[in-house]
Design a protein around this motif. Structure first.
Motif, PDB file in Angstrom:
ATOM      1  N   GLU A  90     -21.332   8.204  -1.662  1.00 54.08           N
ATOM      2  CA  GLU A  90     -20.134   9.027  -1.833  1.00 54.08           C
ATOM      3  C   GLU A  90     -19.282   8.534  -2.993  1.00 54.08           C
ATOM      4  O   GLU A  90     -18.838   9.312  -3.841  1.00 54.08           O
ATOM      5  CB  GLU A  90     -19.287   9.004  -0.554  1.00 54.08           C
ATOM      6  CG  GLU A  90     -19.855   9.807   0.599  1.00 54.08           C
ATOM      7  CD  GLU A  90     -18.978   9.703   1.833  1.00 54.08           C
ATOM      8  OE1 GLU A  90     -17.804   9.274   1.694  1.00 54.08           O
ATOM      9  OE2 GLU A  90     -19.449  10.038   2.931  1.00 54.08           O
ATOM     10  N   LEU A  91     -19.061   7.238  -3.050  1.00 52.77           N
ATOM     11  CA  LEU A  91     -18.210   6.659  -4.089  1.00 52.77           C
ATOM     12  C   LEU A  91     -18.833   6.811  -5.474  1.00 52.77           C
ATOM     13  O   LEU A  91     -18.127   7.065  -6.455  1.00 52.77           O
ATOM     14  CB  LEU A  91     -17.956   5.181  -3.801  1.00 52.77           C
ATOM     15  CG  LEU A  91     -17.161   4.875  -2.534  1.00 52.77           C
ATOM     16  CD1 LEU A  91     -17.099   3.376  -2.289  1.00 52.77           C
ATOM     17  CD2 LEU A  91     -15.757   5.447  -2.616  1.00 52.77           C
ATOM     18  N   GLU A  94     -18.103  10.244  -6.730  1.00 48.69           N
ATOM     19  CA  GLU A  94     -16.709  10.672  -6.824  1.00 48.69           C
ATOM     20  C   GLU A  94     -16.073  10.458  -8.196  1.00 48.69           C
ATOM     21  O   GLU A  94     -15.268  11.274  -8.642  1.00 48.69           O
ATOM     22  CB  GLU A  94     -15.868   9.926  -5.771  1.00 48.69           C
ATOM     23  CG  GLU A  94     -16.035  10.470  -4.379  1.00 48.69           C
ATOM     24  CD  GLU A  94     -15.184   9.727  -3.366  1.00 48.69           C
ATOM     25  OE1 GLU A  94     -15.280  10.061  -2.183  1.00 48.69           O
ATOM     26  OE2 GLU A  94     -14.420   8.829  -3.764  1.00 48.69           O
ATOM     27  N   SER A  95     -16.393   9.330  -8.848  1.00 52.45           N
ATOM     28  CA  SER A  95     -15.708   9.019 -10.098  1.00 52.45           C
ATOM     29  C   SER A  95     -16.619   8.266 -11.054  1.00 52.45           C
ATOM     30  O   SER A  95     -17.377   7.384 -10.635  1.00 52.45           O
ATOM     31  CB  SER A  95     -14.463   8.163  -9.814  1.00 52.45           C
ATOM     32  OG  SER A  95     -13.859   7.740 -11.024  1.00 52.45           O
ATOM     33  N   VAL A 100     -12.156   2.511 -10.551  1.00 51.07           N
ATOM     34  CA  VAL A 100     -11.831   3.406  -9.437  1.00 51.07           C
ATOM     35  C   VAL A 100     -12.857   3.243  -8.330  1.00 51.07           C
ATOM     36  O   VAL A 100     -12.517   3.172  -7.143  1.00 51.07           O
ATOM     37  CB  VAL A 100     -11.778   4.874  -9.920  1.00 51.07           C
ATOM     38  CG1 VAL A 100     -11.665   5.827  -8.726  1.00 51.07           C
ATOM     39  CG2 VAL A 100     -10.598   5.074 -10.865  1.00 51.07           C
ATOM     40  N   ARG A 101     -14.123   3.126  -8.688  1.00 46.85           N
ATOM     41  CA  ARG A 101     -15.185   2.986  -7.684  1.00 46.85           C
ATOM     42  C   ARG A 101     -15.012   1.688  -6.888  1.00 46.85           C
ATOM     43  O   ARG A 101     -15.168   1.683  -5.667  1.00 46.85           O
ATOM     44  CB  ARG A 101     -16.562   3.024  -8.351  1.00 46.85           C
ATOM     45  CG  ARG A 101     -16.916   4.353  -8.970  1.00 46.85           C
ATOM     46  CD  ARG A 101     -18.415   4.505  -9.161  1.00 46.85           C
ATOM     47  NE  ARG A 101     -18.996   3.502 -10.032  1.00 46.85           N
ATOM     48  CZ  ARG A 101     -19.157   3.641 -11.336  1.00 46.85           C
ATOM     49  NH1 ARG A 101     -18.744   4.757 -11.943  1.00 46.85           N
ATOM     50  NH2 ARG A 101     -19.743   2.692 -12.059  1.00 46.85           N
ATOM     51  N   ARG A 103     -12.175  -0.110  -6.410  1.00 45.77           N
ATOM     52  CA  ARG A 103     -10.979  -0.058  -5.562  1.00 45.77           C
ATOM     53  C   ARG A 103     -11.176   0.884  -4.381  1.00 45.77           C
ATOM     54  O   ARG A 103     -10.731   0.601  -3.266  1.00 45.77           O
ATOM     55  CB  ARG A 103      -9.766   0.363  -6.396  1.00 45.77           C
ATOM     56  CG  ARG A 103      -9.235  -0.737  -7.299  1.00 45.77           C
ATOM     57  CD  ARG A 103      -7.832  -0.405  -7.785  1.00 45.77           C
ATOM     58  NE  ARG A 103      -7.822   0.806  -8.584  1.00 45.77           N
ATOM     59  CZ  ARG A 103      -7.983   0.844  -9.903  1.00 45.77           C
ATOM     60  NH1 ARG A 103      -8.179  -0.291 -10.560  1.00 45.77           N
ATOM     61  NH2 ARG A 103      -7.956   1.975 -10.571  1.00 45.77           N
ATOM     62  N   HIS A 104     -11.854   1.998  -4.616  1.00 44.00           N
ATOM     63  CA  HIS A 104     -12.098   2.939  -3.525  1.00 44.00           C
ATOM     64  C   HIS A 104     -13.037   2.345  -2.479  1.00 44.00           C
ATOM     65  O   HIS A 104     -12.923   2.664  -1.291  1.00 44.00           O
ATOM     66  CB  HIS A 104     -12.673   4.252  -4.067  1.00 44.00           C
ATOM     67  CG  HIS A 104     -11.631   5.133  -4.679  1.00 44.00           C
ATOM     68  ND1 HIS A 104     -11.898   6.424  -5.089  1.00 44.00           N
ATOM     69  CD2 HIS A 104     -10.319   4.922  -4.952  1.00 44.00           C
ATOM     70  CE1 HIS A 104     -10.794   6.955  -5.595  1.00 44.00           C
ATOM     71  NE2 HIS A 104      -9.831   6.059  -5.515  1.00 44.00           N
ATOM     72  N   SER A 107     -10.670   0.216  -0.308  1.00 42.00           N
ATOM     73  CA  SER A 107      -9.729   1.008   0.503  1.00 42.00           C
ATOM     74  C   SER A 107     -10.459   1.841   1.546  1.00 42.00           C
ATOM     75  O   SER A 107     -10.021   1.942   2.695  1.00 42.00           O
ATOM     76  CB  SER A 107      -8.892   1.914  -0.403  1.00 42.00           C
ATOM     77  OG  SER A 107      -9.700   2.840  -1.093  1.00 42.00           O
ATOM     78  N   ARG A 108     -11.596   2.439   1.186  1.00 43.67           N
ATOM     79  CA  ARG A 108     -12.350   3.259   2.140  1.00 43.67           C
ATOM     80  C   ARG A 108     -12.945   2.396   3.253  1.00 43.67           C
ATOM     81  O   ARG A 108     -13.017   2.828   4.398  1.00 43.67           O
ATOM     82  CB  ARG A 108     -13.456   4.000   1.383  1.00 43.67           C
ATOM     83  CG  ARG A 108     -14.037   5.203   2.114  1.00 43.67           C
ATOM     84  CD  ARG A 108     -13.111   6.405   2.006  1.00 43.67           C
ATOM     85  NE  ARG A 108     -12.939   6.802   0.622  1.00 43.67           N
ATOM     86  CZ  ARG A 108     -13.793   7.578  -0.060  1.00 43.67           C
ATOM     87  NH1 ARG A 108     -14.892   8.026   0.512  1.00 43.67           N
ATOM     88  NH2 ARG A 108     -13.526   7.926  -1.302  1.00 43.67           N
ATOM     89  N   LYS A 111     -10.166   1.702   5.748  1.00 39.79           N
ATOM     90  CA  LYS A 111      -9.804   2.881   6.538  1.00 39.79           C
ATOM     91  C   LYS A 111     -10.881   3.217   7.569  1.00 39.79           C
ATOM     92  O   LYS A 111     -10.586   3.734   8.642  1.00 39.79           O
ATOM     93  CB  LYS A 111      -9.571   4.072   5.609  1.00 39.79           C
ATOM     94  CG  LYS A 111      -8.311   3.962   4.762  1.00 39.79           C
ATOM     95  CD  LYS A 111      -8.158   5.150   3.825  1.00 39.79           C
ATOM     96  CE  LYS A 111      -6.917   5.013   2.961  1.00 39.79           C
ATOM     97  NZ  LYS A 111      -6.786   6.139   1.988  1.00 39.79           N
ATOM     98  N   ALA A 232      -4.200   0.875  -7.631  1.00 35.15           N
ATOM     99  CA  ALA A 232      -4.860   0.914  -6.336  1.00 35.15           C
ATOM    100  C   ALA A 232      -4.253   1.995  -5.441  1.00 35.15           C
ATOM    101  O   ALA A 232      -3.086   2.267  -5.472  1.00 35.15           O
ATOM    102  CB  ALA A 232      -4.729  -0.440  -5.655  1.00 35.15           C
TER     103      ALA A 232
END
Length: 232
Positions: A90-91, A94-95, A100-101, A103-104, A107-108, A111, A232
């Protein structure tokens, strides 16, 4: 007359519907097992606890798994196949921005409770080779993902993999005295240091195509700690 397995399963489904019970899929049992693993550890993994958590009888369990050992093997595989591989895929889609990959991913994972699940899997891995194999495969997937991001930022392959190992190690070994917010800030600080440090100090990493230039403290092209944390 001997009933076929298909007929028996159909009958179980019909009885479940008639009684108002849910007919559970294999993934339902996997998710329940992971929740139990995080809350009670592998020592607490009992079929009675799973059925109580799902509020069902054992009929659905034995449709999907021959016994508890079969279930535990499937539960071990589910970690890297459904959780880790799925998240990384998914990551990656996404970008195109490597920062960005990365940091995501952090964070993902927070969560989705992936960090907590990873820790529970590592405790289990100490006593079960199936869990150990799953954790090792998950590590490889994540390390490849992070190392690829560092390479796209501009580091060489060896340096990229070293930074990936440091970042992953920092993520999976939190201090017991730290809060979640402190751990998040620590990961950002580690990432910033990894982006700025250059063994030998003779080379400045240039982002590969698809990644925007990043202004660094040395006049180079990598982001500073403050820029990383702010994004972030």
């Amino acid at each position: 007359m001997v009933r076929s397995e298909g007929q028996m399963v159909k009958g179980q489904r019909q009885r479940a519907v008639a009684s108002g019970s849910r007919w559970l899929g294999r993934a339902d049992w996997m998710e329940a097992g992971q929740q139990l693993l995080m809350s009670e550890g592998i020592a607490g993994m009992r079929l009675t606890k799973l059925t109580k958590r799902l509020k069902v009888s054992t009929g659905s369990f034995y449709h999907h798994f021959s016994d508890m050992d079969d279930y535990l093997g499937a539960l071990a595989d589910y970690f890297n196949v459904a959780q880790v591989q799925g998240l990384v895929a998914e990551l990656a889609a996404e970008s195109p921005d490597p920062m960005v990959r990365i940091r995501h991913l952090a964070s993902r994972s927070l969560k989705s409770s992936l960090f907590a699940l990873d820790r529970a899997m590592r405790v289990w891995a100490a006593s079960d080779p199936r869990a150990a194999a799953s954790v090792k495969q998950a590590e490889k997937i994540v390390l490849d993902f992070i190392a690829d991001a560092f390479e796209h930022i501009g580091f060489g392959r060896k340096e990229a993999r070293t930074r990936a190992r440091i970042l992953l190690t920092a993520a999976i070994t939190p201090l017991l005295s730290s809060t979640k917010e402190e751990e998040k800030l620590f990961r950002e600080e580690v990432l910033a240091v990894l982006l700025e440090s250059e063994p030998g100090g003779s080379r400045q990493a240039a982002p590969k195509s698809g990644s925007p230039p990043r202004q660094g403290a040395r006049g180079g092209k990598r982001s500073t700690a403050k820029n990383s944390a702010a994004a972030a």
